[in-house]
Structure formats: structure tokens, C-alpha cells
Design an enzyme around this catalytic site. Structure first.
Site, mmCIF file in Angstrom:
data_model
loop_
_atom_site.group_PDB
_atom_site.id
_atom_site.type_symbol
_atom_site.label_atom_id
_atom_site.label_comp_id
_atom_site.label_asym_id
_atom_site.label_seq_id
_atom_site.Cartn_x
_atom_site.Cartn_y
_atom_site.Cartn_z
ATOM 1 C CG HIS A 57 -1.977 0.915 1.360
ATOM 2 N ND1 HIS A 57 -1.800 2.280 1.351
ATOM 3 C CD2 HIS A 57 -3.311 0.739 1.504
ATOM 4 C CE1 HIS A 57 -2.966 2.887 1.481
ATOM 5 N NE2 HIS A 57 -3.891 1.975 1.565
ATOM 6 C CD GLU B 259 -3.218 1.179 -1.959
ATOM 7 O OE1 GLU B 259 -3.757 0.127 -1.567
ATOM 8 O OE2 GLU B 259 -3.717 2.299 -1.786
HETATM 9 O O1 TA6 Z 1 -6.034 1.736 -0.325
HETATM 10 C C1 TA6 Z 1 -7.152 2.551 -0.193
HETATM 11 C C2 TA6 Z 1 -7.825 2.277 1.152
HETATM 12 O O2 TA6 Z 1 -8.437 1.010 1.144
HETATM 13 C C3 TA6 Z 1 -8.810 3.420 1.403
HETATM 14 O O3 TA6 Z 1 -10.139 2.970 1.328
HETATM 15 C C4 TA6 Z 1 -8.424 3.923 2.792
HETATM 16 O O4 TA6 Z 1 -9.132 3.237 3.782
HETATM 17 C C5 TA6 Z 1 -6.919 3.599 2.801
HETATM 18 O O5 TA6 Z 1 -6.858 2.304 2.219
HETATM 19 C C6 TA6 Z 1 -6.217 3.730 4.127
HETATM 20 O O6 TA6 Z 1 -6.645 2.729 5.005
HETATM 21 P P1 TA6 Z 1 -6.086 2.785 6.539
HETATM 22 O O7 TA6 Z 1 -6.702 1.608 7.206
HETATM 23 O O8 TA6 Z 1 -4.575 2.693 6.468
HETATM 24 O O9 TA6 Z 1 -6.524 4.118 7.073
#
Ligand code: TA6
Length: 299
Positions: free
Chosen positions: A166, A269
Site C-alpha cells: 500500500h 498499490e
Molecule cells: O487503499 C485505499 C484504502 O483502502 C482506502 O479505502 C483507505 O481506507 C486507505 O486504504 C487507508 O486505510 P487505513 O486503514 O490505512 O486508514
């Protein structure tokens, strides 16, 4: 297996930073690049190639506490992406980014430092994910950043593996960057009521952007004209590419991100999300890899 101190002793570019009690970081200072990795989540928080600006963004107000994912860097989302497909009580983005990993190997040469981390199967983890597995994360730090997540099913039953590397990329201003490489790809837009769409042209950011591009193996390039650089992002073992920027309203709701912090990063990601998750048979293994390099106009 050599312990942390022994591995650091035989890797000249590697050192241990223990400025925060019980929350160690590894620092890499190599001819080709510098980097920083928290043992918590095997979480890369910095990667800066020589003569470059930092490429990875980590929030200045990130929280460094066991069980809390670091805001920024490269959170390892595993063995599911975002909400668990069947049990919303389980932690979003899985169990790997909120636990301490072990450094299991370290080496270096004139091109890069290579580190491998292993996730232990703690009681707390087993409570959220029962099957036996091996999970190794290898980071190659040099002029290029290569991150490889290897999952092996060592249990007697098949299990599903999804997730993502991510990665938060550091940019000049979200209003001025664009992404190329996903033209005409199909994506799930998860902002508001979910919808299925086809990408038309480059990706630009006019507001909250949270998209799962499905069934795509394409490279993505972040074009950042203000900083006169392009970031090339390649991947393998991944059928989904997630693109995320929270924009102002969501950024204000995130207590571990400055209100205007959204302007300085975009997440691209390498993932296997939703139907792109993989069923691993007993004894099988799968790798998810993201490779990052910086291109300048002179190249
Ligand atoms: O990668 C995108 C995502 O799934 C968004 O929906 C947002 O929730 C982001 O990840 C960050 O997630 P986190 O749990 O690290 O705040």
C-alpha cells in the site's frame, strides 16, 4: 538463524535506531540510496535514491505504537485488502502491518542492500488468521526499490490470500500530478455508492479518489512536472492496482495525517483485491512484488 545484532554487524550499510523504546527501526545508508524500516509491520517509511528527493511519503504525525499501522510508507496489507470479505470485525487490511516482524537475513553489494523480514505467528495473529503460513518480505534498496511479499501455505487446507503493498508516494502537489498506464482499465470506484467504470485517459485528482483497478498487470507512472520527475511503478503477482488520495475532507478525519497532508502523497498499490484474491493450496506459494524507480527528464 542469525539474530538482529549479528545481521547488522555483517552489513556495513545497516544500523539500528532505538530512539523510541521497544519500537526499533533499521536505517540503511548505502552509496546508492538511504532508507528506514520499522520492525513493526516490516514497514518501509523512507527510501531516497542518491541525488533524489524522498520518493516515499510518511505522515509527520504518524503514530508509532504497537498495533497501530504507520500512516504512510509501505503498509503491508495481508492476507486481505481493506475490510475482511466475510467478517467486518476483523482488522481492516489484515494482520501483518500491526505486528512486529523479525529480520531474518541481510546482505549488501555495491548496488543495493537486501533485507528479508519474517512475520511470526503470534497468538494474537492466529486469533485473526488461523491457517499455518510462512510470510517473508524482502526489500532491495538501491537506485531501484524492489519489494517482494512471499506467502507460502504450510497448512493442510487451502486458504485465500489477498492484500496490497500500500505504497504512499511523495509528490509536489496532488492537484498537479497525473498517473499514466491505466488508460481504458476497468475500475471499481469505492467513493460513495460503488460503481464499475472504465478509465478514460490519464488519472488526475479533483477530489477524494479511491479506486480498485481490476485485472490489470500494467505499469503505472506518476508524472510530477513541478519536481520534474516521473516515478515508474512496475509489479508482478498482482491483478489489482489501487489508487488512493483522501482529499481534504477525509484527511481532516485522519488524526495521524496533517489536514493538508493529502496534497503531498498519492497511493499506488500493487494489490490483489476483491475477486483478484488468490486461493493457495497446501504447499503452494505466491509472491506480490512492486518495483519503483525514478526517471528524470534527462533520461
Ligand atoms: O487503499 C485505499 C484504502 O483502502 C482506502 O479505502 C483507505 O481506507 C486507505 O486504504 C487507508 O486505510 P487505513 O486503514 O490505512 O486508514
Amino acid at each position: 538463524m542469525q539474530d538482529l545484532t549479528q545481521l547488522i554487524a555483517v552489513t556495513p550499510s545497516l544500523s539500528l535506531e532505538t530512539s523510541q523504546e521497544n519500537y526499533p527501526f533499521l536505517k540503511v545508508q548505502h552509496e546508492k540510496a538511504t532508507a528506514k524500516i520499522a520492525l513493526h509491520g516490516a514497514h518501509l517509511t523512507e527510501w531516497t535514491p542518491k541525488n533524489e528527493k524522498p520518493v516515499i511519503y510518511t505522515s509527520p504525525t504518524a503514530i508509532y505504537r504497537e498495533g497501530k499501522a504507520i500512516r504512510g510508507g509501505v503498509p503491508i496489507c495481508w492476507p486481505w485488502f481493506n475490510a475482511h470479505p466475510h467478517n467486518s470485525n476483523l482488522p481492516s487490511h489484515g494482520v501483518a502491518r500491526t505486528a512486529f516482524w523479525h529480520l531474518s537475513s541481510a546482505s549488501e553489494n555495491e548496488d543495493a542492500v537486501t533485507l528479508t523480514f519474517t512475520l511470526p505467528r503470534s497468538e494474537k495473529l492466529i486469533a485473526h488468521f488461523e491457517p499455518e503460513f510462512e510470510l517473508n518480505f524482502t526489500i532491495q534498496i538501491g537506485e531501484e526499490l524492489v519489494m517482494t511479499l512471499l506467502t507460502k501455505n504450510t497448512s493442510s487446507e487451502p486458504f485465500q490470500v489477498g492484500g496490497a503493498l500500500h505504497t504512499y508516494f511523495s509528490i509536489s502537489d496532488i492537484a498537479d500530478v497525473s498517473l499514466t498506464g491505466l488508460e481504458s482499465a476497468t475500475y471499481i470506484d469505492t467513493v460513495g455508492k460503488e460503481s464499475l467504470n472504465r478509465q478514460n485517459g490519464n488519472i488526475t485528482f479533483l477530489g477524494e479518489t479511491d479506486r480498485i483497478y481490476v485485472e490489470t498487470v500494467n505499469d503505472v507512472t506518476i508524472e510530477d512536472p513541478n519536481w520534474r520527475r516521473s516515478i515508474l511503478i512496475k509489479k508482478s503477482g498482482s491483478s489489482s492496482t489501487v489508487v488512493w488520495n483522501p482529499a481534504a475532507e477525509k484527511a481532516i478525519a485522519l488524526t495521524d495525517l496533517p489536514d493538508d497532508g493529502y496534497k503531498n502523497f498519492v497511493c499506488v498499490e500493487a494489490a490483489n483485491a476483491r475477486k483478484d484474491a488468490i486461493i493457495l493450496e497446501p504447499g503452494q506459494l505466491t509472491t506480490l512484488e512492486q518495483r519503483v524507480s525514478v526517471l528524470n527528464p534527462s533520461e
